[in-house]
Scaffold this motif. Structure first.
Motif, PDB file in Angstrom:
ATOM      1  N   HIS A   1       0.689  -1.065   0.199  1.00 52.62           N
ATOM      2  CA  HIS A   1      -0.082  -0.029  -0.028  1.00 52.62           C
ATOM      3  C   HIS A   1       1.250   1.750   0.068  1.00 52.62           C
ATOM      4  CE1 HIS A   1      -3.651  -2.384   1.218  1.00 52.62           C
ATOM      5  NE2 HIS A   1      -2.984  -3.285   1.653  1.00 52.62           N
ATOM      6  N   ARG A   2       1.023   1.336  -1.326  1.00 52.02           N
ATOM      7  CA  ARG A   2       2.441   2.590  -0.841  1.00 52.02           C
ATOM      8  C   ARG A   2       1.440   3.518  -1.453  1.00 52.02           C
ATOM      9  NH1 ARG A   2       6.725   1.220  -5.693  1.00 52.02           N
ATOM     10  NH2 ARG A   2       7.749  -0.672  -4.583  1.00 52.02           N
ATOM     11  N   PRO A   3       1.805   4.596  -0.365  1.00 57.43           N
ATOM     12  CA  PRO A   3       0.138   6.182  -0.686  1.00 57.43           C
ATOM     13  C   PRO A   3       0.635   6.985  -1.605  1.00 57.43           C
ATOM     14  CG  PRO A   3       1.900   6.496   1.014  1.00 57.43           C
ATOM     15  CD  PRO A   3       2.319   4.833   0.559  1.00 57.43           C
ATOM     16  N   SER A   4       1.710   7.075  -2.384  1.00 53.95           N
ATOM     17  CA  SER A   4       1.502   7.602  -3.843  1.00 53.95           C
ATOM     18  C   SER A   4       0.223   6.778  -5.078  1.00 53.95           C
ATOM     19  CB  SER A   4       2.856   7.223  -4.993  1.00 53.95           C
ATOM     20  OG  SER A   4       3.544   6.275  -5.154  1.00 53.95           O
ATOM     21  N   LYS A   5       0.392   5.620  -4.560  1.00 54.01           N
ATOM     22  CA  LYS A   5      -0.439   4.140  -5.217  1.00 54.01           C
ATOM     23  C   LYS A   5      -2.150   5.954  -5.238  1.00 54.01           C
ATOM     24  CE  LYS A   5       2.512   1.133  -7.240  1.00 54.01           C
ATOM     25  NZ  LYS A   5       2.462  -0.142  -7.145  1.00 54.01           N
ATOM     26  N   VAL A   6      -1.588   5.417  -3.840  1.00 52.57           N
ATOM     27  CA  VAL A   6      -3.251   5.733  -3.225  1.00 52.57           C
ATOM     28  C   VAL A   6      -3.874   6.488  -3.594  1.00 52.57           C
ATOM     29  CG1 VAL A   6      -4.487   5.555  -1.109  1.00 52.57           C
ATOM     30  CG2 VAL A   6      -2.860   3.373  -1.029  1.00 52.57           C
ATOM     31  N   MET A   7      -3.168   7.787  -3.845  1.00 52.02           N
ATOM     32  CA  MET A   7      -3.206   8.693  -4.189  1.00 52.02           C
ATOM     33  C   MET A   7      -3.873   8.633  -5.576  1.00 52.02           C
ATOM     34  SD  MET A   7      -3.707  10.474  -1.114  1.00 52.02           S
ATOM     35  CE  MET A   7      -3.371  12.062  -2.128  1.00 52.02           C
ATOM     36  N   ASP A   8      -2.478   8.483  -6.131  1.00 51.58           N
ATOM     37  CA  ASP A   8      -3.621   8.498  -7.660  1.00 51.58           C
ATOM     38  C   ASP A   8      -4.739   7.876  -7.530  1.00 51.58           C
ATOM     39  OD1 ASP A   8      -1.406   9.681  -7.985  1.00 51.58           O
ATOM     40  OD2 ASP A   8       0.151   7.601  -8.517  1.00 51.58           O
ATOM     41  N   MET A   9      -4.966   6.809  -7.186  1.00 49.34           N
ATOM     42  CA  MET A   9      -6.395   6.186  -7.414  1.00 49.34           C
ATOM     43  C   MET A   9      -7.301   6.782  -6.522  1.00 49.34           C
ATOM     44  SD  MET A   9      -5.301   1.922  -6.091  1.00 49.34           S
ATOM     45  CE  MET A   9      -6.336   1.378  -6.380  1.00 49.34           C
ATOM     46  N   GLU A  10      -7.181   7.776  -5.692  1.00 48.10           N
ATOM     47  CA  GLU A  10      -8.166   8.484  -5.243  1.00 48.10           C
ATOM     48  C   GLU A  10      -8.498   9.056  -6.326  1.00 48.10           C
ATOM     49  OE1 GLU A  10      -7.007  10.026  -0.561  1.00 48.10           O
ATOM     50  OE2 GLU A  10      -7.404   7.755   0.010  1.00 48.10           O
ATOM     51  N   HIS A  11      -8.132  10.048  -6.603  1.00 48.50           N
ATOM     52  CA  HIS A  11      -7.604  11.306  -7.857  1.00 48.50           C
ATOM     53  C   HIS A  11      -8.803  10.523  -8.736  1.00 48.50           C
ATOM     54  CE1 HIS A  11      -5.616  14.444  -4.732  1.00 48.50           C
ATOM     55  NE2 HIS A  11      -4.448  14.146  -5.414  1.00 48.50           N
TER      56      HIS A  11
ATOM     57  N   ALA B   1     -12.148  11.943 -10.005  1.00 53.32           N
ATOM     58  CA  ALA B   1     -13.205  12.215 -11.527  1.00 53.32           C
ATOM     59  C   ALA B   1     -13.699  11.285 -11.885  1.00 53.32           C
ATOM     60  CB  ALA B   1     -11.478  12.715 -12.032  1.00 53.32           C
ATOM     61  N   LEU B   2     -13.698  10.657 -11.608  1.00 58.43           N
ATOM     62  CA  LEU B   2     -15.130   8.997 -12.583  1.00 58.43           C
ATOM     63  C   LEU B   2     -16.282   9.474 -11.765  1.00 58.43           C
ATOM     64  CD1 LEU B   2     -13.283   5.859 -12.664  1.00 58.43           C
ATOM     65  CD2 LEU B   2     -13.849   7.511 -14.439  1.00 58.43           C
ATOM     66  N   ARG B   3     -16.398   9.990 -10.444  1.00 55.30           N
ATOM     67  CA  ARG B   3     -17.374  10.422 -10.252  1.00 55.30           C
ATOM     68  C   ARG B   3     -17.720  12.011 -10.567  1.00 55.30           C
ATOM     69  NH1 ARG B   3     -14.941   9.436  -5.421  1.00 55.30           N
ATOM     70  NH2 ARG B   3     -15.433   7.041  -4.249  1.00 55.30           N
ATOM     71  N   ILE B   4     -17.490  12.430 -10.555  1.00 52.91           N
ATOM     72  CA  ILE B   4     -17.493  13.955 -11.359  1.00 52.91           C
ATOM     73  C   ILE B   4     -18.234  13.666 -12.866  1.00 52.91           C
ATOM     74  CG2 ILE B   4     -17.429  16.095 -11.779  1.00 52.91           C
ATOM     75  CD1 ILE B   4     -14.598  16.397  -9.355  1.00 52.91           C
ATOM     76  N   GLN B   5     -17.448  12.499 -13.161  1.00 55.89           N
ATOM     77  CA  GLN B   5     -17.310  13.111 -15.049  1.00 55.89           C
ATOM     78  C   GLN B   5     -19.393  11.944 -14.517  1.00 55.89           C
ATOM     79  OE1 GLN B   5     -14.806  10.678 -16.862  1.00 55.89           O
ATOM     80  NE2 GLN B   5     -13.404  12.237 -16.405  1.00 55.89           N
ATOM     81  N   LEU B   6     -19.466  11.175 -13.824  1.00 51.72           N
ATOM     82  CA  LEU B   6     -20.528  10.079 -14.009  1.00 51.72           C
ATOM     83  C   LEU B   6     -22.133  11.425 -13.627  1.00 51.72           C
ATOM     84  CD1 LEU B   6     -22.024   7.255 -14.097  1.00 51.72           C
ATOM     85  CD2 LEU B   6     -21.265   6.967 -10.782  1.00 51.72           C
ATOM     86  N   ALA B   7     -21.729  11.866 -12.123  1.00 61.84           N
ATOM     87  CA  ALA B   7     -22.447  13.157 -12.066  1.00 61.84           C
ATOM     88  C   ALA B   7     -23.031  13.498 -12.775  1.00 61.84           C
ATOM     89  CB  ALA B   7     -22.471  14.136 -10.587  1.00 61.84           C
ATOM     90  N   GLU B   8     -22.703  14.727 -13.542  1.00 62.11           N
ATOM     91  CA  GLU B   8     -22.460  14.942 -15.129  1.00 62.11           C
ATOM     92  C   GLU B   8     -23.104  14.658 -16.202  1.00 62.11           C
ATOM     93  OE1 GLU B   8     -18.802  16.511 -16.291  1.00 62.11           O
ATOM     94  OE2 GLU B   8     -18.614  17.758 -15.031  1.00 62.11           O
ATOM     95  N   LYS B   9     -22.668  13.527 -16.873  1.00 59.31           N
ATOM     96  CA  LYS B   9     -23.232  12.739 -17.283  1.00 59.31           C
ATOM     97  C   LYS B   9     -24.638  12.108 -16.918  1.00 59.31           C
ATOM     98  CE  LYS B   9     -19.187  10.538 -19.380  1.00 59.31           C
ATOM     99  NZ  LYS B   9     -18.734   9.420 -19.749  1.00 59.31           N
TER     100      LYS B   9
END
Length: 483
Positions: free
Chosen positions: A223-233, A237-245
């Protein structure tokens, strides 16, 4: 006769008394019935002073010094007793001499005449005076002797008590020293045992620590912090796109429904305007100039569980504006417009959506015993209320209360006759108004500070009423709520 003559006494001699003392000389030259009246001499005062000083010094001397002082005092008292005995012997000899001298003068007085007789009588008076003084001195010595005996007894007892106290303190000190030695020995044994145990368990703890460090390193690599942060971002972004769509899809569905209704009936007269979400309101509007006025039409709102399902009438919702309430969440709303015997039905394209964050807000309020909402009374028993003052609506676990300061407008426990729902009709502020009937014959229309406060109050009251086995709903909604 001339040889036995007594020389004359000086004229300046003063005698305390002219009476010879009343005493007798018993066996072994002992004085019997001696006169004890007289003043104390300096010897007694000295002894009393010494005793007071010893008693005063007792408080600040140690036990050993106190015992030494008492022994010295005892020796001094014995010495004083010996001196008193010597004085008794001397006094006894003086009394014997005075007695013999007086007897000689008495025998001489009977054999002389004239001036010699007067001299003899004066001599007898002097002897009696000396006897009186000697008797007083003897009494003082006797009293002094008794005081010395008492002091000697007291000092002897004090010396014995001091010796006992010294022995007791010595034994207590020895006991404490032995206990301290035993405690020190136990502590040393415990420290040695702990040191042996720590040495034995040190190796095992080190091995366990090494294992934990290795496991932590393994988890960190997974569980590297860098990978976790990238996955959260990426997820954000996917949630925002899904809400707009989703929003765009809803708009397209509305346009598609409108276009379909336009194709089916090119002469559509009315439409629904507004957002199908809790906290907003829906409004029927005319689409063409040929549409009749809404004031001349009859309107009735319905709720549907699903498209094409059975309709449930919303009692009292007969206005062109309707604000969804918590009971409408997840359902499709319809409105029938009747004009000149013709019925036009309008429906929402999607079910009513819940308000964002309202559920968590209500769950937080449920933990309280009583929640207060600031309200304004719009109507009371169907009549407009002129005052716009702020009232407080209390929603509790067992009852509801409407009050203003110390004045209570209504207070009732949850019952089957109580009703609480959103206002079914009105203007743009319908989403902030609620209808409350505490009991039959008493009703209020209350205006809340916001749509969220109104919906939270309705959901909270229905939650508490359900805990009391009461289904709290709006007018004629009892059967609907039970189903």
């Amino acid at each position: 006769m001339l040889c036995m003559a007594v020389p004359p006494v000086s004229a300046d001699v003063m005698f305390a008394s002219t009476r010879f003392p009343n005493y007798k000389i018993g066996a072994n030259d002992q004085i019997v019935n001696a006169n004890e009246n007289g003043k104390l001499v300096s010897m007694k005062e000295v002894i009393a002073k010494e005793t007071a000083q010893l008693l005063e010094q007792q408080k600040r001397l140690s036990v050993r010094d106190l015992a030494s002082k008492f022994e010295k005092g005892l020796a001094a008292a014995a010495k004083l007793s010996d001196e008193a005995k010597l004085r008794d012997v001397t006094c006894l000899e003086k009394h014997v001499l005075l007695k013999k001298l007086r007897d000689a003068l008495e025998s001489l007085r009977g054999r002389v005449v004239g001036k010699n007789k007067d001299d003899v009588e004066v001599a007898i008076s002097m002897v009696e005076a000396l006897a009186v003084q000697l008797t007083q001195r003897e009494g003082e010595l006797i009293q002094e002797k008794a005081e010395v005996k008492k002091l000697a007894t007291f000092l002897q007892q004090a010396s014995e008590d001091a010796k006992k106290l010294v022995n007791e303190e010595r034994s207590i000190a020895r006991t404490e020293i032995e206990n301290a030695k035993a405690a020190v020995q136990r502590v040393e044994e415990a420290l040695q045992e702990q040191e042996r145990m720590s040495q034995a368990s040190g190796t095992q703890d080190l091995e366990e620590l090494m294992k934990e460090v290795q496991e932590a390193r393994r988890i960190k690599m997974l569980h590297r912090p860098s990978k976790v942060m990238d996955m959260e971002h990426e997820l954000q972004a996917l949630r925002i796109q899904l809400a707009e769509k989703s929003k765009r899809s809803i708009e397209l569905q509305k346009e598609l429904a409108i276009s379909r209704r336009g194709e089916e009936s090119s002469s559509s007269l009315f439409e629904l305007d507004g957002t199908t979400a809790l906290g907003s309101h829906l409004q029927i509007q005319r689409c063409s100039d040929s549409a009749p006025q809404l004031s001349e039409c009859s309107i009735q709102w319905y709720r549907l569980i699903s498209q094409g399902g059975n309709r449930e009438i919303i009692s009292g919702a007969t206005k062109s504006i309707y604000a969804p309430e918590p009971s409408d969440v997840g359902r499709i709303l319809q409105a029938d417009i009747i004009s000149d015997g013709q019925t036009i039905t309008l429906a929402t394209t999607n079910p009513v959506d819940p308000a964002a964050g309202l559920g968590n807000y209500v769950e937080a309020l449920v933990r309280r015993h009583d929640t207060e909402f600031n309200v304004v009374i719009i109507q009371m028993n169907g009549v407009d209320h002129p005052s716009e003052s702020i009232h407080v609506l209390h929603v509790g676990k067992m009852r509801m209360k409407l009050s203003k300061g110390k004045t209570t407008m209504a207070k009732e426990y949850y019952s089957s006759s109580m009703q609480f729902s959103g206002v079914r009709g009105g203007g743009n502020a319908a989403a902030q108004a609620a209808f409350w009937q505490p009991k039959i014959g008493v009703s209020f229309v209350l205006g809340f500070e916001s749509e969220r406060e109104r919906n939270a109050a309705i959901m909270l009251a229905r939650r508490f009423a359900f805990d009391c086995n009461i289904m709290l709903a709006g007018p004629d909604d009892r059967a609907t709520q039970k189903t």
